[in-house]
Design an enzyme around this catalytic site. Structure first.
Site, PDB file in Angstrom:
ATOM      1  N   HIS A  85      51.491  44.668  40.141  1.00  0.00           N
ATOM      2  CA  HIS A  85      50.430  44.249  39.705  1.00  0.00           C
ATOM      3  C   HIS A  85      50.582  45.485  37.887  1.00  0.00           C
ATOM      4  CE1 HIS A  85      46.879  46.115  40.741  1.00  0.00           C
ATOM      5  NE2 HIS A  85      46.927  45.817  41.630  1.00  0.00           N
ATOM      6  N   ASP A  87      47.739  45.114  36.416  1.00  0.00           N
ATOM      7  CA  ASP A  87      47.002  44.996  35.598  1.00  0.00           C
ATOM      8  C   ASP A  87      45.613  46.051  36.216  1.00  0.00           C
ATOM      9  OD1 ASP A  87      47.044  43.279  37.661  1.00  0.00           O
ATOM     10  OD2 ASP A  87      44.486  42.986  37.577  1.00  0.00           O
ATOM     11  N   ASP A 147      46.506  51.800  41.433  1.00  0.00           N
ATOM     12  CA  ASP A 147      46.461  50.586  41.639  1.00  0.00           C
ATOM     13  C   ASP A 147      46.897  50.048  40.022  1.00  0.00           C
ATOM     14  OD1 ASP A 147      46.120  48.452  43.335  1.00  0.00           O
ATOM     15  OD2 ASP A 147      43.731  48.403  43.325  1.00  0.00           O
ATOM     16  N   GLU A 181      46.000  40.664  39.354  1.00  0.00           N
ATOM     17  CA  GLU A 181      46.145  40.549  40.931  1.00  0.00           C
ATOM     18  C   GLU A 181      44.796  41.155  40.591  1.00  0.00           C
ATOM     19  OE1 GLU A 181      46.255  42.650  44.526  1.00  0.00           O
ATOM     20  OE2 GLU A 181      45.490  42.969  42.625  1.00  0.00           O
ATOM     21  N   ASP A 204      51.905  48.375  46.828  1.00  0.00           N
ATOM     22  CA  ASP A 204      50.155  48.320  46.485  1.00  0.00           C
ATOM     23  C   ASP A 204      49.233  48.869  47.237  1.00  0.00           C
ATOM     24  OD1 ASP A 204      48.136  47.927  45.255  1.00  0.00           O
ATOM     25  OD2 ASP A 204      47.997  45.696  45.691  1.00  0.00           O
TER      26      ASP A 204
END
Length: 416
Positions: A85, A87, A147, A181, A204
Site C-alpha cells: 500500500h 499510504d 509501512d 490501507e 507489509d
C-alpha cells in the site's frame, strides 16, 4: 540489490502519502496519486504490460511469464500477485520525511537527529539482529513510511531484477499498489476479477523470517454521548456534560484488555480517538481478536458499560455503533495451504529462518483472503510503524526481494 532497493525506498519515503479518516473519498487524500503516478512511470519504464492507475489510485501491472514453451510447466503456472500500500498512517505526519541513514550499524542506541528521541536497544530488540546492516531511521519529527513503502520498494526491485535477468524463471506476475490501507479501506475498490490471480502476497511485515498467515479479526466502534450545554454560571441541575459521561465510560473499559497490557494472541479493546465538548462527545474504539466470535464478546462488554453509564447519567443520550472491518485470514488460508508452503520454501532459499507469527493488526491481505484471494504476508524489515521512532533495515528488505524472486521460481517448479 541493496543499493537499488535503498534508492527506491528513499525516493518513495519522501513523498507525502498520508491517508485521512472520514473524507468520504477513495483515495482519502489526493496526494496518494503523487506516488501512484510515479510508480506508473517506473512500471512502464521497466516494460511491464497492462500498466494503469484508476480513479481510486489503484496501480496495477503485469510482468508476463518467461516460462519457455518447451518447459514442463509451460501453460500450467497460475498468475501470482504481490501487493503493497502507498499510504501512511494518519496518526503521525508523513510530510517532509528526512531519513537518517546509518551504514554498517555496530549496535547500541541510536539518537535521532532532532535530539529529542533515542532508539533504545532495550525497546528495539530487533536491532541486535541488524549488526552490520544499513539502518534507516526518521529524524524524529515524522514517521518514516516503511509501512508500507518498504513493501513498494521491495516489489519494484524484484520487478527490475526480473526484467534485467530473464534467466530467473517465473510465471505471470501481477502487482498492485493500493491506497488507504491504513484507514481500513485498502480493498474497497480493488478489482479482484481484473487482478485475476490464484494466489497473492502482501509485503507489509517486519523482520526477516517472520511470515504471517493469521491476523486479528477486527471491528470498530463509535460511542456518541449527547449532553446539554449551557453557561456554567447557570448550569445547576441543567447542564449535562458529555465529557464527564465519556470519561466514566472510558474509566470502566477493561484495563487488562488494552493494547499496552496485551501481547501474542490476546485480544484488545482500544479507545484511540476522542473528540467533543460539553454538548457532544465522540469516542472511536478498535475491537481486535484472533477469534472472530470474540468481537461479539467485546461488543457486549461495551454494551454493559454503556448501560451502567446510562444509569449514572440518566439525562445523557448514549449510543453505540459497530462497524465491521476485516476477518482473520487463517481459516481460508488453511483451506488452500500450497501458497503458504511455497512461501516458507522461498524464505528458506533466501537464507532466513522462517516462522509463522500472528499479526497483531491487519493487512490488505486479510480482506482479500476473505474476498477469495489467498494472501499471506511477507516481511520487509521495518519496525515501530506509525511512530516517529520507525526504522528499517535495507539488508532485511533485500531478503524480502530475494523471497519474492524465489517465489516466482518455486511456483514454476511446483507446477512442472
Amino acid at each position: 540489490m541493496k543499493q537499488t532497493v535503498l534508492e527506491k525506498f528513499l525516493r518513495y519515503a519522501k513523498i507525502d502519502t498520508q491517508s485521512q479518516d472520514e473524507t468520504g473519498t477513495t483515495p482519502s487524500t489526493q496526494k496518494q496519486f503523487d506516488l501512484g503516478n510515479l510508480l506508473v512511470e517506473e512500471l512502464k519504464a521497466l516494460g511491464l504490460d497492462d500498466v494503469k492507475i484508476d480513479d481510486h489510485c489503484y496501480v496495477t501491472a503485469t510482468l508476463k511469464s518467461n516460462v519457455p514453451t518447451d518447459h514442463p510447466a509451460y501453460g500450467k503456472v497460475p498468475a501470482i500477485g504481490f501487493l503493497a500500500h502507498v499510504d501512511t498512517s494518519p496518526e503521525v505526519s508523513g510530510k517532509d520525511v528526512k531519513p537518517q541513514i546509518i551504514e554498517n550499524y555496530q549496535g547500541g542506541d541510536i539518537k535521532l537527529p532532532n535530539g529529542e528521541i533515542t532508539l533504545k536497544t532495550e525497546e528495539n530488540p530487533a536491532l541486535e539482529k541488524c549488526i552490520g546492516h544499513t539502518i534507516i531511521t526518521t529524524d524524529g519529527t515524522t514517521l518514516l513510511g516503511s509501512d508500507d513503502k518498504s513493501g513498494v520498494a521491495g516489489i519494484m526491485t524484484a520487478l527490475e531484477y526480473w526484467t534485467k535477468n530473464p534467466e530467473a524463471i517465473h510465471g505471470d506476475i501481477r502487482v498492485s499498489f493500493t491506497p488507504d490501507e491504513e484507514i481500513g479501506q485498502g480493498t474497497k475498490f480493488f478489482d479482484l476479477e481484473g487482478f485475476n490471480c490464484e494466489y497473492a502476497y502482501t509485503l507489509d511485515g517486519e523482520m526477516p523470517g517472520e511470515l504471517n498467515k493469521e491476523t486479528f479479526s477486527a471491528n470498530s466502534a463509535i460511542v456518541t454521548v449527547k449532553g446539554r450545554d449551557i453557561h456554567p454560571g447557570a448550569a445547576k441541575d441543567i447542564m449535562v456534560n458529555s465529557i464527564r459521561v465519556m470519561a466514566d465510560i472510558i474509566a470502566m473499559m477493561p484495563k487488562l484488555m488494552a493494547p499496552e497490557t496485551t501481547e501474542g494472541y490476546e485480544p484488545y479493546i482500544h479507545p484511540y480517538i476522542l473528540e467533543g465538548g460539553v454538548g457532544k462527545s465522540t469516542l472511536k474504539i478498535l475491537f481486535r481478536d484472533f477469534v472472530t466470535a470474540g468481537l461479539d464478546d467485546q461488543k457486549k462488554i461495551m454494551e454493559n458499560i454503556i448501560e451502567v453509564a446510562r444509569k449514572m447519567h440518566p439525562k445523557a443520550e448514549i449510543n453505540l455503533e459497530i462497524i465491521e472491518m476485516y476477518r482473520n485470514m487463517r481459516d481460508s488460508l488453511e483451506e488452500k495451504p500450497e501458497g503458504c508452503d511455497y512461501l516458507w520454501e522461498a524464505a528458506v532459499a533466501s537464507g532466513v529462518e522462517p516462522h509463522w507469527s500472528p499479526i497483531r493488526g491487519g493487512t490488505d491481505g486479510s480482506r482479500l483472503t476473505e474476498m477469495g484471494l489467498p494472501c499471506p504476508n511477507i516481511y520487509t524489515g521495518g519496525q515501530n510503524f506509525h511512530s516517529k521512532t520507525e526504522w528499517m533495515s535495507a539488508d532485511a528488505l533485500v531478503k524480502a526481494v530475494e523471497t519474492i524472486i524465489n517465489l516466482g521460481r518455486i511456483w514454476v517448479e511446483k507446477k512442472s
